[in-house]
Motif scaffolding. Structure first.
Motif, PDB file in Angstrom:
ATOM      1  N   CYS B  76       0.825  -1.206   0.000  1.00 22.28           N
ATOM      2  CA  CYS B  76       0.000   0.000   0.000  1.00 22.28           C
ATOM      3  C   CYS B  76       0.858   1.254   0.000  1.00 22.28           C
ATOM      4  O   CYS B  76       0.579   2.227  -0.701  1.00 22.28           O
ATOM      5  N   ARG B  77       1.887   1.221   0.788  1.00 21.82           N
ATOM      6  CA  ARG B  77       2.756   2.378   0.897  1.00 21.82           C
ATOM      7  C   ARG B  77       3.315   2.775  -0.463  1.00 21.82           C
ATOM      8  O   ARG B  77       3.425   3.948  -0.797  1.00 21.82           O
ATOM      9  N   PHE B  78       3.672   1.786  -1.229  1.00 20.50           N
ATOM     10  CA  PHE B  78       4.241   2.080  -2.536  1.00 20.50           C
ATOM     11  C   PHE B  78       3.173   2.594  -3.500  1.00 20.50           C
ATOM     12  O   PHE B  78       3.353   3.611  -4.156  1.00 20.50           O
ATOM     13  N   HIS B  79       2.096   1.859  -3.551  1.00 25.10           N
ATOM     14  CA  HIS B  79       1.122   2.148  -4.605  1.00 25.10           C
ATOM     15  C   HIS B  79       0.237   3.340  -4.349  1.00 25.10           C
ATOM     16  O   HIS B  79      -0.338   3.907  -5.272  1.00 25.10           O
ATOM     17  N   GLN B  80       0.136   3.758  -3.109  1.00 25.33           N
ATOM     18  CA  GLN B  80      -0.781   4.865  -2.857  1.00 25.33           C
ATOM     19  C   GLN B  80      -0.165   6.198  -3.281  1.00 25.33           C
ATOM     20  O   GLN B  80      -0.864   7.197  -3.399  1.00 25.33           O
ATOM     21  N   PRO B  82       0.675   8.786  -5.778  1.00 21.66           N
ATOM     22  CA  PRO B  82       0.043   8.974  -7.081  1.00 21.66           C
ATOM     23  C   PRO B  82       1.009   9.110  -8.254  1.00 21.66           C
ATOM     24  O   PRO B  82       0.695   8.727  -9.362  1.00 21.66           O
ATOM     25  N   GLY B  83       2.182   9.622  -8.011  1.00 13.92           N
ATOM     26  CA  GLY B  83       3.011  10.009  -9.149  1.00 13.92           C
ATOM     27  C   GLY B  83       3.757   8.901  -9.870  1.00 13.92           C
ATOM     28  O   GLY B  83       4.487   9.147 -10.815  1.00 13.92           O
ATOM     29  N   ARG B  84       3.573   7.665  -9.465  1.00 16.78           N
ATOM     30  CA  ARG B  84       4.437   6.643 -10.048  1.00 16.78           C
ATOM     31  C   ARG B  84       3.981   6.224 -11.442  1.00 16.78           C
ATOM     32  O   ARG B  84       2.794   6.191 -11.734  1.00 16.78           O
ATOM     33  N   SER B  85       4.950   5.842 -12.266  1.00 15.21           N
ATOM     34  CA  SER B  85       4.614   5.399 -13.620  1.00 15.21           C
ATOM     35  C   SER B  85       4.218   3.933 -13.578  1.00 15.21           C
ATOM     36  O   SER B  85       4.526   3.213 -12.635  1.00 15.21           O
ATOM     37  N   ASN B  86       3.560   3.517 -14.673  1.00 15.58           N
ATOM     38  CA  ASN B  86       3.151   2.113 -14.758  1.00 15.58           C
ATOM     39  C   ASN B  86       4.334   1.174 -14.719  1.00 15.58           C
ATOM     40  O   ASN B  86       4.288   0.097 -14.151  1.00 15.58           O
ATOM     41  N   LYS B  87       5.390   1.635 -15.338  1.00 12.46           N
ATOM     42  CA  LYS B  87       6.576   0.788 -15.393  1.00 12.46           C
ATOM     43  C   LYS B  87       7.121   0.541 -13.993  1.00 12.46           C
ATOM     44  O   LYS B  87       7.485  -0.578 -13.631  1.00 12.46           O
ATOM     45  N   PHE B  92       7.925  -2.977  -9.323  1.00 11.51           N
ATOM     46  CA  PHE B  92       7.747  -3.230  -7.884  1.00 11.51           C
ATOM     47  C   PHE B  92       6.981  -4.519  -7.648  1.00 11.51           C
ATOM     48  O   PHE B  92       7.372  -5.350  -6.819  1.00 11.51           O
ATOM     49  N   ASP B  93       5.892  -4.677  -8.414  1.00 14.52           N
ATOM     50  CA  ASP B  93       5.049  -5.856  -8.242  1.00 14.52           C
ATOM     51  C   ASP B  93       5.832  -7.135  -8.474  1.00 14.52           C
ATOM     52  O   ASP B  93       5.720  -8.101  -7.727  1.00 14.52           O
ATOM     53  N   GLU B  94       6.611  -7.122  -9.547  1.00 13.76           N
ATOM     54  CA  GLU B  94       7.358  -8.341  -9.872  1.00 13.76           C
ATOM     55  C   GLU B  94       8.304  -8.735  -8.755  1.00 13.76           C
ATOM     56  O   GLU B  94       8.461  -9.900  -8.424  1.00 13.76           O
ATOM     57  N   LYS B  95       8.931  -7.730  -8.169  1.00 13.40           N
ATOM     58  CA  LYS B  95       9.845  -8.051  -7.064  1.00 13.40           C
ATOM     59  C   LYS B  95       9.056  -8.441  -5.824  1.00 13.40           C
ATOM     60  O   LYS B  95       9.470  -9.303  -5.047  1.00 13.40           O
ATOM     61  N   PHE B  96       7.944  -7.793  -5.658  1.00 12.71           N
ATOM     62  CA  PHE B  96       7.161  -7.974  -4.443  1.00 12.71           C
ATOM     63  C   PHE B  96       6.692  -9.415  -4.258  1.00 12.71           C
ATOM     64  O   PHE B  96       6.681  -9.933  -3.146  1.00 12.71           O
TER      65      PHE B  96
END
Lengths: 263, 359
Positions: B76-80, B82-87, B92-96
């Motif tokens: 949540c901390r990462f994704h909330q 707003p400014g992050r790109s899709n890439k 992040f998801d892949e590593k997560f």
């Protein structure tokens, strides 16, 4: 830890629905609890094409809608259903759930097809349609078909096949002679016409193959459908050298089905 | 930070925290924007006003243990932000999700209870990839599932898939054939009825036969002769049998007729002929005046019958193609034993004849 104890059923269904029909079937023989999940509607609804409901309601087999989704899936894989007033058939490829269509002879545009001395229409159980076209005699052989790209499965490599038979004793004009097969996708005519003999001799490369339903087929061409762009696929069989006549060809239709890119 | 310290800081800089309590009793505070990324927590805060202090900590579902909570909060901390790109998010998801299967399952379950759909999708897809392509045994191992299906149950999914189109085609053709045979059976039965009342004299019958040499009716006679021998034991139609026996004692003339009119004709051609033969005279000769196939209808097994039918069709086709020659033979009666084909539903043959003329 048993997955079936840790995860709620909906999660398990979701996971299996993200695999494939084959994987779901394999999951069904893992354990009792896993089988129950693998057979749920939630899983198989994902494998069916998104528009399967409208396709079924418009077909002659709309009663299928009352079956469980897994049963609908397998029924559609093994029993082509008739749509468009019985002029086309629809089924699924069982490994992937992708759509396969066959345009029956009545859905095709056969030049001189309405002239009884050239073509007749027969009804026999070996055809999945109520009628197929039987060539009596023509000099100008031309058969055309058309299908809307949007009804096909997206992200799929499709190939078109002419489904036919040659009435051995009565065949003239096909032995050692080629016909022209052509497909044209979305108006882009970049393809060449394939010249293939429908009645090849032993030492020629065999493009004609026997089908499971008793008919023969020959590939007309292939194309990759990305995401259902607007447009149509035009299909044609043509042999209009009028110096010789043709006789003895039965046409069941033209089938479009997914083709593995490496085959 | 102590409460006193917090009071000194300017309000704008003050972060809001939400208090969460896991099933094991431990309580922690989490930045508001991070916690609110979870719909379930969001709901608790807004609808029920919970989580604002230690005493009113939100009780999380049992499936969320502290370890899982920690992972979820990282997500949540990462994704909330707003400014992050899709890439970035994808990366992040892949590593997560790089963790062992058991943790993935627990994480899926925890995320599901907090209604955090994006994380549920992410972990589910990861688990799906693990399942893909594996054999049932391997799946059992990975997920520690018991092998508790019977052998029969294991075969069940395969049963659905053995619906061979060839078998269906065969069944359809066979059903059609059976229907034809049944119809002929009906006609035959009618004739059997009529036979019983026949008491025409032998002479009448003889002249009847002789007068019909050239057409299909003569055909029947030869068949009947064979069949009679076979049917001697059958008590189906005693009167017919007697009449037939009488005929067998007849002089050669009749026999010759029989033999010369011998026909190899079978199923298809016979249909039309049969329907004409309600004349009692013929019935005498042939209480079963159709063709072999129908006679031994009940005794032949389907595969053999199908084979016979095909042979018959082949034969019929061959004969059809030799139509002009055969025609000659038929007309010039007195030739012996050559199989003669009469196609009374002579559509096919007649048409072909006409076509060949037109060529």
């Amino acid at each position: 830890m048993e997955i079936t104890r840790i995860l709620p059923d909906e999660c398990q269904s979701l996971i299996i629905s993200l695999t494939s029909p084959a994987d779901a079937c394999r999951s069904a023989i893992v354990s009792h609890a896993f089988r129950a999940v693998a057979y749920t509607d939630a899983v198989w609804e994902k494998f069916l094409p998104s528009d399967y409901r409208s396709i079924l309601s418009g077909s002659s087999s709309s009663s299928l809608l009352s079956l469980g989704k897994k049963d609908v899936y397998f029924h559609l894989c093994f029993h082509p259903i008739l749509i468009q007033n019985g002029t086309m058939s629809f089924q699924l490829k069982k490994e992937s759930g992708k759509k396969c269509y066959m345009l029956g002879a009545r859905a095709l545009s056969i030049i001189w097809g309405d002239t009884p001395s050239y073509w007749t229409w027969k009804s026999l159980p070996e055809s999945r349609f109520s009628e197929f076209a039987e060539l009596k005699l023509v000099w100008w052989l031309e058969v055309k078909g058309m299908i809307d790209i949007r009804i096909l499965s997206s992200n799929t490599n499709y190939a078109a096949y002419l489904v036919f038979k040659l009435r051995n004793r009565r065949t003239i004009g096909f032995r050692h002679r080629a016909v022209g097969l052509h497909i044209n996708v979305g108006g882009i005519t970049s393809r060449e016409v394939r010249r293939v003999s429908l009645d090849p001799s032993q030492n020629e490369i065999q493009h004609v193959r026997q089908r499971e339903d008793g008919w023969m087929e020959v590939e007309m061409g292939e194309f990759f459908n990305e995401c259902g762009d607007d447009g149509t696929v035009q299909l044609s069989l043509r042999e209009v050298d009028t110096s010789y006549f043709k006789q003895g060809l039965n046409i069941e239709g033209i089938e479009l089905r997914p083709k593995d890119t490496d085959s | 930070m102590s409460e006193v310290d917090m009071a000194v800081i300017k309000p704008e800089m003050m972060k809001s925290y939400i208090w969460l309590q896991t099933a094991d009793g431990s309580i922690q505070q989490v930045e508001q924007e991070v916690a609110m990324f979870c719909p379930m927590i969001c709901h608790e805060v807004i609808q029920k006003g919970m989580g604002s202090s230690k005493n009113y900590a939100i009780s999380l579902p049992q499936r969320v243990n502290p370890a899982m909570l920690s992972l979820i909060l990282d997500y949540c901390r990462f994704h909330q932000v707003p400014g992050r790109s899709n890439k970035e998010r994808k990366s992040f998801d892949e590593k997560f999700i790089r963790m062992d299967t058991k943790r993935l399952c627990e994480l899926t379950s925890a995320a599901d209870s907090l209604q955090l759909k994006p994380l549920v999708d992410l972990t589910s897809r990861a688990l799906a990839r693990i399942i893909e392509g594996k054999s049932p045994e391997e799946i059992r191992e990975i997920f520690h599932l018991p092998d508790d299906l019977t052998e029969e149950e294991k075969l069940e999914p395969l049963k659905n898939t053995t619906d061979d189109p060839r078998i269906r085609l065969l069944n359809r053709l066979y059903a059609k054939k059976r229907k034809e045979l049944k119809e002929r059976q009906k006609l035959k039965n009618i004739e059997v009825e009529e036979e019983r009342v026949d008491d025409r004299s032998v002479d009448d019958l003889l002249s009847f036969i002789n007068g019909d040499n050239g057409d299909s009716k003569g055909i029947k006679n030869s068949k009947s002769k064979k069949k009679n021998r076979r049917r001697k034991d059958q008590q189906k139609n005693t009167s017919a049998n007697e009449a037939i026996k009488n005929h067998n004692k007849e002089p050669n003339g009749l026999n010759q007729v029989c033999r010369s009119a011998e026909v190899g004709q079978k199923v298809r051609a016979g249909v039309g002929a049969t329907s004409n033969l309600h004349d009692v005279g013929d019935d005498i000769f042939d209480n079963k005046n159709e063709l072999d196939d129908v006679d031994i209808d009940d005794e032949i097994d389907p595969a053999l019958k199908e084979k016979i039918d095909r042979e018959v069709e082949d034969f019929a086709r061959r004969l059809n193609s030799d139509w002009p020659e055969r025609m000659q033979e038929i007309l010039s009666f007195g030739h012996e034993r050559k199989p003669v084909h009469f196609s009374l539903n002579g559509n096919g043959s007649l048409r072909r004849y006409a076509n060949s003329e037109q060529r």
